[in-house]
Each structure stands twice: as C-alpha cells, then as structure tokens.
Design an enzyme around this catalytic site. Sequence first.
Site, short mmCIF file in Angstrom:
data_model
loop_
_atom_site.label_atom_id
_atom_site.label_comp_id
_atom_site.label_asym_id
_atom_site.label_seq_id
_atom_site.Cartn_x
_atom_site.Cartn_y
_atom_site.Cartn_z
CD GLU A 251 42.28 54.96 29.74
OE1 GLU A 251 43.21 54.92 29.24
OE2 GLU A 251 41.14 56.05 29.56
CG ASN A 376 45.26 50.76 16.12
OD1 ASN A 376 44.42 50.76 17.23
ND2 ASN A 376 44.84 49.84 15.28
#
Lengths: 399, 399, 379, 379
Positions: A251, A376
């Site tokens: 990715e 996050n």
Amino acid sequence: MHLRFTAADEEFRAQVADWLSENLVGEFAAVRGRGGPGDEHCFVEERKAWEQRLAEGGWTCIGWPEAWGGRNASIEQQVIFNEEYARAGGPGRVGHIGETLMGPTLLAFGSDAQKKRYLPGIKSGRDLWCQGYSEPSAGSDLANVRTRAIFDEPSQRWRISGQKVWTSLAHESDYVFVIARTDPQQKSHKGLGFFLIAMDQPGVTVRPITQLTGTAEFNEVFFDDAVCSAEDIIGEPGDGWKVAMGLLGFERGVSTLGQQMLFQTELDEIIRIAKSNGSAQDPAIRQRIAEAHIGLRAMRFNSLRMLSGVADDASLGREAMIYKLYWSSWHRNLGKLAMDVLGPDAELLLDGPYELGRLQSLFLFTRADTIYGGTNQIQRNIIAERALGMPKEPRGTAT
Amino acid sequence: MHLRFTAADEEFRAQVADWLSENLVGEFAAVRGRGGPGDEHCFVEERKAWEQRLAEGGWTCIGWPEAWGGRNASIEQQVIFNEEYARAGGPGRVGHIGETLMGPTLLAFGSDAQKKRYLPGIKSGRDLWCQGYSEPSAGSDLANVRTRAIFDEPSQRWRISGQKVWTSLAHESDYVFVIARTDPQQKSHKGLGFFLIAMDQPGVTVRPITQLTGTAEFNEVFFDDAVCSAEDIIGEPGDGWKVAMGLLGFERGVSTLGQQMLFQTELDEIIRIAKSNGSAQDPAIRQRIAEAHIGLRAMRFNSLRMLSGVADDASLGREAMIYKLYWSSWHRNLGKLAMDVLGPDAELLLDGPYELGRLQSLFLFTRADTIYGGTNQIQRNIIAERALGMPKEPRGTAT
Amino acid sequence: MDFRFTDEQRMLADTASAFMQEVADSSATRQAMISDAGYCAESWQRLCEQMYWQGILVPEACGGLDLGFVEQIIVLEAMGERLHCSPLFSSVIATLALRSVPESAIAFSLLERICAGDIVSLAHTEARPDWGSEGVGVTASIGESGWTLDGCARFIPFGHSANTFLIVARHAEGLGLFVADNNQPGVHCQRVQTMDQTRAMADLTLTNVSVAREYCLSTDFEGTLDAVLDAARILLAADQVGGARKSLELSVDYVQERVQFGRSIASFQAIKHKAADMMVKAESARSLLYAAGCIADEWLSGYSDERALCEAAAMTSAAAGEAYFFTAGSGIQLHGGVGITEEYDIQLYFKRARSTEAYLGNPTAQREVVARLLLDGDS
Amino acid sequence: MDFRFTDEQRMLADTASAFMQEVADSSATRQAMISDAGYCAESWQRLCEQMYWQGILVPEACGGLDLGFVEQIIVLEAMGERLHCSPLFSSVIATLALRSVPESAIAFSLLERICAGDIVSLAHTEARPDWGSEGVGVTASIGESGWTLDGCARFIPFGHSANTFLIVARHAEGLGLFVADNNQPGVHCQRVQTMDQTRAMADLTLTNVSVAREYCLSTDFEGTLDAVLDAARILLAADQVGGARKSLELSVDYVQERVQFGRSIASFQAIKHKAADMMVKAESARSLLYAAGCIADEWLSGYSDERALCEAAAMTSAAAGEAYFFTAGSGIQLHGGVGITEEYDIQLYFKRARSTEAYLGNPTAQREVVARLLLDGDS
C-alpha cells in the site's frame, strides 16, 4: 545523496507529460482533476474508459516486470510518472486497487495459473478490483475476521459467507479479494484464507454507505454462499494472514508521490483563496499555511527516503511506517485550514440540497482519513511496536 | 449563581489583607514572594518563623473546627484568605503539608489521642510534616509499595524499612507520614498501613535529589529499622490504602486559589516583559498570552465550581479530577511562553555557576509539574475511569 | 460568591433537558433541518407557549419573565445538547438589542411580540471584513419622509422565518438601529444552504426600504452593538458547551459498546486519554461559560461595564468554540468508521461545532480581543 | 535523484558515530560543559587532526577536503546526538562566510588556519530586534589608515576561545565583513553564562578597533550574510535532528526498563503513542534536513539560488527546532521522576533543544519566512 533527476529521467518525464496532454482531451477533458478521495463517485464510466486508454498507451502497471506487460520502470521513473500524472490532472484511478495491491500480491504470492488468469485483465484496464478486509466487528482488528469459507467437495468450490465493510468502488468492481476464515476452530490470525471472488454472482450484494458528505464512497459487501473456485485461493488455506500482511506493505509505494501532488493542488487552491480574500495577511493563517507547506515537503522527502530505501535493500524502512499517520493528520489539518481561510463563506454550499464545494468536501472527508486503512491510534501502535520495538499490550479482559 | 462576595466576606478580606501587610515586614520582608514551587530551598529559617507568626495571628488552619484551634472558616473565607495571602506575597508555606494533608487526615481518620498529640503542633506552626508515598519502583503505582512495617512485640513498636522518594521538605520536617506494607503476604493495595514517624531518629536518612535546575527540591528518604510507636498508625494495619486515598482527596482544595494567585503573578511578570521588550506586538505571542490568561481564568472558575460543589454535597465533583492535569499542563506551557517572551536573553543566567533567573526556574521546574503527584498520564486514567466511568485496562504481562 | 445553580436554576435545567428529550431527538432534528424553514413550527410553538423561554430576558412589563442571563444560558445549553433547530437564539439577541436602546413604544411592542412568539432577527453584518461594526453593509439616509435603507446583511440565523428585522445600518454620523417587517416593500430575505443544516441562515437584501422616523430605535448604536454581540457570543457558547458535552457523552457510550481485540475499546489508554482531554476542555469551557453568565447578569443590571463583558465573551467564545470542535472532531475519531457515516449523529455535532466556532469571530480572533485588553493601551 | 547516503557518506556517518562514542560520552560532556572554555581542548585537537571535520567544506587549495554540505551535516548530526561541546559549528560558519566573499590572500590564509584547527567565529548580531542584518550592532567607519570598528556582537558560539573573528559591521553604505584577532587592541570577548551549558556563548565588545583595508573582506555583505545564516540554520538543524533522535532513543530505552503496574511501561499505549509521535517528528525533520543538505550543496555549487536555500533553511529550522523540543520535552515526561534530576542526561538534551530552537530565529519566525515566500509579492 542528491535531488536532481538524470537527463534520461527528465526525458522520460517529458514523454509522460506529452502523452498525457495529448490524451487527456475530448471525452476525458471533463474528468481532469476529478475522482480523487472524496470524489470517487463521479465520472465512473469515463474513468473506466480512461483505464483502457492508459493501458493502450502502456501507462498502466509500469513498475511490473516486462514479462507481465509492465515497463519494469525504476523507482525514479515511477515517481516521475505519478508526479506528472497528478500534475496533468489525471483522474482518480479506478484501477488502482488492481494495479497497486492485487497485482503485486499475485506477483509475490500467486501461482503461475493465477497470474495468467488475472494479471492481463488488470494490466489492460479491463478488470477492476476491490478489497474485502474490514468487517463490522473487525475494523481495526483484522485478526477477528468472521467471514467463513467452506470448501464444498462435490462442486470443488469454496462457499463464502459473511459481511465486509468500507469497501470502496465495490459497486464498480469485477472482482474482490477477501480474507475469510477457512478453519472455524482457529482463532485470531490463524486459519484464514485469501480468496479472489467474482462480484457478478447472486451470492454477492453491495450496499453503499452514505457519509457525512451526503455521498457514498464506501460500501458494505454481503457474501451469502458466494462461490469461488478451488483455484482462486492464494496460497494454502491458513496462509491468508501472511498474504494480507504482505499486501499491506504494497500500500505504501510510489503512488504516495502522486497523492502528494493532489495535496499540492489543494494547498495551492487554499493559498490562492487566501491571497484573494485577504486572509493571507492574518498572522495565524500565515503560520498554518507555512506549516502545511513544510508538512507537505516533509512528506515528499519522507517518501523519497522510503523509496530510496526500497531500492537499496528491498525492505520498507522506519519512514514507511510513519507515512499513513503523517499524511492523514496533515490532510485533516488542511481541511480545517481551508475552512478558516474561506472565513464566513466556508458555510455556504454550492447548491441545495447538499452540494458541497470542493474544499468543504475536503474538510468533511478528511475526517475519514485518520480512520480508514487503520486509525491513527492503530498506526501509532504499529510505529511503536515495529519501528521502535516497544512491547504489545497484554491481551486480556478489561475490568 | 453569582460571583460577588458578600459585605461580610469583603470585610474578612480586608482583615486578612491588613494583618498581612502589618506582619510581612521586618525579618519577613525579604521572604515576600519566595519559597514557592521551584524555590522551596530558600529562606527556610525565616519561613519556619513565619509559620509561628501566622499561628499567633490565628491564620493557620483556618478551615479546621474551632475545637482544634481553627476558625471553621467558610469556603468563601478560605478562598479569600488564600487569594489575599498570595496577593500580599506571602511566602511558600513550609507548614502546608501538615495543614492541608496531615491535619485533615487526622481529623477524618485519626483517634482522639492522635489528634491531641499532633494537631496542636501543626496548628501552632511548630511541627513540620512531609509525606512518604512514592518509592523508586512505585512512582505512579502506589499499590506497589515495598517499604515494610514489622511489629516488634517486645518493644510494642513498629519497625519501618524501605525507601521513599520525591519527598519535598524532608530535611526540614519533624515528622513524615508513610505508607508501608504491614502484611508481606498481601499484594497491591491490600495489607498497607499508614504510619506517623519522627524524622529525628537514627533509622531515618535524608538525601537531597539535585534537579535539572541545579537545586534540590525533593529528597530520597531511607528508613532502616526506623521506629514508630504502636499508637502512631492511623486506623488498623491494612487500612493504609483507604487512608491514603482519602488524603489524596484533600490535596485538591481551597489552596488551589492561592496557587492560582502565584500563577497570576508569574503571568503578570511575563506580560510586563512582553510589553517592555516589544514581544507583546508579536501576533503568535499575543495568542499565547491570551490563551494563558484564559486558561488561568478557567482554572479559577473550575476551582470555584469544585468548591461550590463541595459546599453543596460534600463530594468532589467532576471538576476536581481535571484540576491537576489542567494546572500542570497550563503551567508547563507558561514556562515555555516565558522563554519565548524573553527572546534571545532567555538563555542568559543571572550568574555563574548556574544561577537561574526566576523565569528560567519556572521553565525548567514546570517540567516536573506534569510528573510529580501523579503524571499527566495517570491523571488522564483517573479522569477516564472515575469521572467518565471507562474501564480499567486489563492487568497482565506485556508481550 | 456562590458558583452553583440556585434551586430554581437546577429545576429549569431539568425541565429544559426533559423538554428537549421530547421535542428534539435525533429524528426530529433530522426532519427539521431539511425542512424549508429549517425548524419545526410545532416545537417552536410549544417552546413559546409551554416553556416561555423566549420571554426569559424580556422585562415583566412587556409580558416577559425578567429572569437572568444564567437562566437563558441554561436553556440554550440544553438545546445545544440536542442540536435543536430553533430561532430562539435570534429572538434573544433581538431582546438584548431592544433592551439596550432608548425606551420607546416600538421597542416595547416588539418585546411584546417576541413574547407572543414572533421571530425578530438582528441583521447587522456582511461578515466582511469582520463580524462587528466594520462588517455593516446597510446604509441609511435620512430624508423628508424618514429613513431609507439600502444594502445587504448576511448570516442571519433563521432570518427567512423572521417576522421583523432589527437592522443595523450606517448613517452619516454612525450606526443606527432600524425596524423593518419582512413583508415591507424592498425587503427580501432568503435562506442560504449551509454545511451545518441545524442552524439555518438567511441573507437579507434591502432595496430602497422606507423606514419611518419612529422606527429608528437608535442613531448611536455602535457601542451597543459591540455589547450585544458580546452577549450573543456568550449565548452561542452555551450552545457549544452543550454540544461539546453531548459529543463526549455519545463517544464514551459508543466506545464502551465497541469491542475490538477482545475488549471494549473504552479500555484502551489512547481512547481513555482522548476522552479525558475532551472532558477537560468541555468542563473548562463550561466553567468559563457560567462565569460569563454571571458577568452578563451584572452587565444587564449595570454592575459590570462593557469591558468586563467583552473580556468574558472573548474568553468564553474562544474556549467553547475550541472545546466543541475538539470534542466533536475527536468524537468522530472515537466512533471510528461509523463516525463518518450519515447515520450516526456525531457528524451533525461536528458540523454544528464548525459553524458555531466560526460565527461571530473564531477562537483566534477572540484571543486577539483578549490580547488587546491585556497588552495594548494603558490598561 | 538518489536520496540515500553514498557509500562514502555512510562510512563517514559510521566513523562519526564511533568517534563521538569515544570522546563524547555523558561524563565527557558534563566535564567539558562546566570547564572554563566550555569544550575539551584535547577532543577538539583529535577531531581536527584525526577526523579533519573542520576541513570538510574548505577548498582543497587551502588544505581542506572540499566535500559537500551533506557530509558536514552527517558529522554535526552525530555530534548533536552526543551533545558534544565543540567549536566546530563556529568554524564551519566562518568557512562558509570566507567562501562567499571575493577571493583574497587574507581569506585564503584564514581558511588554511581553520584547517589547522584555529577557531574562527562569525560575530554578526546583537539579536535585537532579530538575528539577521537588523541586529548588527557593530559600526565600521573608514579613515586614512583603514577601518575603525565599534560596538557589540552577542551570542557567538565559543567566541571566547576564538583566535579570530569575522565581524559583520554596518558602514555608511551597507554591511561589511571584517577580520580581527582576539588579541588585537580594543577587542574584548567574554563567555556568558547560559542555561544550556553545552553550547558556550560569548559576547564581543569592540572599542575603537583598527582594521587595515585588506582585512575588510567585503563591503557588500548583506545578501551574503542572509545566505550564510540560512546555511547555518541547516547546520544547526543537523545538531537538532541528532539530539531529537537520541532523546527518543534514550526515552524508549528507559521506558522499556521501567516496570509499573506489573509491566514494562513501554507497553502502555499512552507511552507508545507518545514515542510514535516523537519518531514522526524526528524522522520528518531528518528528511527535511537531508533535502536541505542537497539544496545547500546545489547552492554551494551554484545550481540553486538563495531563495531555494532560504526556503529549505526556514522549513528545516522550523521542523527540526520543534522536533527537538518536542522529543526532549516528551522524553523528560517519559522518564518520569528521574527525568527532572540532574543525574539523567535527558534534561541536558532538553536544554540544548531550547537553546538551539531559539538560536537564529525560532520556529514561529521561520514559518513566517516560509509564509513570506509563499504569500507575499508576485511569487
């Protein structure tokens, strides 16, 4: 260590730029700069056609080996391609999941038969892919996958049942790759398989998820005895976790440079507005614009360090792990900055019932950036554990 | 709900202010504004004498019941006293641990005999106390106390051995209260006792800890078969945790208003410098000064809400729990703001070898604020668990 | 000094909370916000008739309750908690403006009409370059037959439903306050589409609008406008504090339920600490809000000057605006994936947090106001 | 484009790290910082003789290595990691200044002396009102017999040990660069006591100092000064990045060891996430640093203009300054109680983080420089 490109690279850059300027015309002129994150729902047909045009020009999958139709392009060339693509306003790639995730996974883990079956369709821009990882009860916790895969001996097919969520482009895709539990006795990341499944079958249902923007970027995908032939599992049953983890590594790559070019156009637009409406003279706004600019440059140099590292020893370095946390936080801040630069007008829509302007979409959609693809919080765990070697938390029941 | 004080309260305020202005003279003039956190090592003898002067004037322990020499002062009056004390530049109270921690603990949990033995010495300013909670291996984790208390039947005394750390004023104190393990079989918070121990005995050794400021605010205290009579345990062996937790509640009280007056004088000094050296025209500094001012006002109104709540239903409310986290973070930011307002000169010391100016001490010492008395991390745990009802983390071994 | 609700205030808070639970649940809010008017007429009628909150700050002589500013804050906080779509805020601002101009029959009757449930909106700014007197975009000229108004005002909450406007206009010698009805010739007011749909906004255009002399309520309104806007900032902060606290509550409820990695995610330190930070900000803003309410009460009764009001308003507005944006934004994060779906309410709080944070001057601007008071001049 | 160290650069980094481990452990640093000179003469001598780092940017003709800016950054980063007390930074700045003025015998011989280990310091500012040309506090007047200098310069790193000063002074038509030795009449330089003891600073006072004409190296130094200071900011950022990374490393090591609540505190999310944020800031500053090094190399070789250098310097300085302060400050927090004791090194990093963050313009000032480039003028 130097930042200048070679003459050969610069020639390659010119070649890319020329091709794009010659081809992003006619039916494709309207899709310039469209279809990025938060805008994925637009111009889908045109963007599908564009994939095939790109392929005809030899501009899909340029990093793949020549044997599979790629150009075996160097990291520098891939950087250049992505930069020029974004600079030219190339539309959001509906084929990007196939090109940057499925393809590399097949190349790394697929059998020769699987490569032959699937790579050409990706390369030619014909087959679109989407990914089936997250589940309602396993958002950040991939190991908790509940979708089941049962092998049906008589038909020699896998039967898949369960629900995936946050699948972008599902309604436009031809195939989905799915992690499913092959061994119901096994918990956590053991006993998973990695399946390639055709979308166009009765057992697969797609339901769009309406977002805070009023548009639908993501989908739920329901599998109800969906079928998948015995040849369409990558690796063995039980290898799914290994394949999926390898895929997560893909990715982060050269496409980050292209993403940053899109960010740059957003920041440029904000700067343009700030200059025109006077907020460029507001000291607090000046600080924040400068910070955004510095952050974007840092992102670029982080990527270049990461990519240079890849070329060096084929492993992603420390810098790779900070990338998702960095860009998502940066982008979210940019969304807020856009609103504060717009000032009072930030509230006003383009039109009813809920037609958002580009920067309003940015503002709202960037709240998703710090969530999807690993929040996050998860990213910080990963950094602490993998890059800094800090221990995992104890598993156990909260009290 | 209103903020105005009654006429009677204002009269009380005048009385306090008058007494202070009449008494903070002569030998005590030099200690005005001295001896606060980060400055505790200075003028100790004068400040000891000052405790007794205060006591003679009837200004120690004003919130205590009249039966024990207090004035049974209302919350409003305690607020006023603390405000006026700080406004007058009253020096840091060497007696504050006795007055605000030991005294209330004795009043709540002590026997009549214990009250008679210890309260008068606190009230009169004669006996100074320090606290023995933290240990090297139990900084934030009070339950992990290793100091042992063994009852010696022949002498009918407890014998205490172990080490405490971060004990302020230890070298000046007459007594220390200590949590120690009475039952070595018990883990965590069970099997602890709460002991009152004289400092002046061979089994007690104090070693100052030099800080980043070059001064020593805190101490290590070593107990090596220190003795403590059978009557000097509060409650039963095993009650120590309960007593200690009650005591932590007393830490947050009206003295916070006085603390805020000290903060106000620091902020005033910073504003004065900003105006004189031109940094008051720097937009970023302006924002931060305004933020500091707003934060300090919020702290005051948080305290008033908390204190009004105490008067109301005798339990500390939600607001109480945010107090430590709030002030310590605020104060730490103030330290940095002071440096940035001073500009380049912030680096320059008053003198060699390492004589810090007041604001430099503030800057360096406030890094301790977010650590001692429960780190910010611990404070957030407390808020989440107690005020928001969120679950504790699972205990277990990290992997 | 007594920084607690009185028994009556506590009762009012309970009543407000119960009423909001009844008329402003999630589906009611979602229905109201997409309606043409942007609010539910029936709920507004019940609010006016059963609760009489529109009369809280109206003098008794005009049919009002003549209660205090703190009472007004209490109901606005409860409304903010539920994202209630309501023109009440507008009417309260108008009430404050009408109380601040010289007494007159017109002002008296407008206050009566507010009590009767009429919507009266202050139209004062184009918000360019700012939200204060610099932003006034309507001009007033005096002639034989009275005043003529021309120009625009923007961002009038629920202005499209207003019966009457209080228009701030610049005349030759300063700012004046003028009255015009919505059906008067040359008066045109239209709702604009906004990102936060729970606080409908309208633009007002005035073309050659005639206003009789007695409908000019003040020709010296500049200082008064500042004070009224400061009071408005405190009222808005009540909405923000209510929304901030609810954002926290919704988020804590969600994470308690959500299980990942074998445990409630509420047990993760990253989640707990975020929630703790949210609470610190929300409760601190609330403390400033109540103090500002007390100071506004003193201002209303003449004990406090405009400077104290201005300081309290700027501090409260900065803190409440930031607290709301932080709690609602963090709330989305704590909700994870569902936080960005249309289905969950946290995104509605987030949008209202943004719209209220920007309205009447953002936190940076408010801190600069505080800085001016602290650092400039002889003060 | 190749954003990796070359093999030679990697070797230099390894050598630098090994040398620093040898001469700059904690006790060496603590001894050096409280000595009169503020550095260890023996280590400096070894650095000059064995490492020859003072010659990295000196042209070969003057006896230097004529390596690049990136190489200079590599050694300064290693020195920053160890809080090394060293006048090297001063000599490198002086080297850059000497390379930027018209060629002359004096400049040539000074570069030779730098290679020989002499300490040459640029004295350019009183830091009032700023660190740039506005802050120049020395005046130069021309007479029959040459120039006369008067005034003060402050914050000269290790200036009290300098053999020679390069003095920026304001003359009738602009800024000039002048050479004076430390033992010349009227030259007085004295160490000042500073909060960060690892970077000794001195004040220079010039009283009626005579400088012969040939010792004026430039009379048109203003633009050059800006560029030299930008280069200095990048060099300083190398120190900061080294310190930031070491602050993170020390802190992670500490929390791994420390057990509380029955487990290593490194396993707590609050600790892990703080460490992750520290790494993000430190590594991002490092990326900007290396890019700035490449740009400075291009500037040295004439491929890049001063504007590119200025932008790179401002960005890097802002990011590195913040990263160092954040990591060292957070590092104290992760150390808990021992973090604020004199005994542990993290507080020394914290002090150096503060002194370097403020030196030559703090992050806010640097961001404003970036803002000017982005937002003002026609650019």
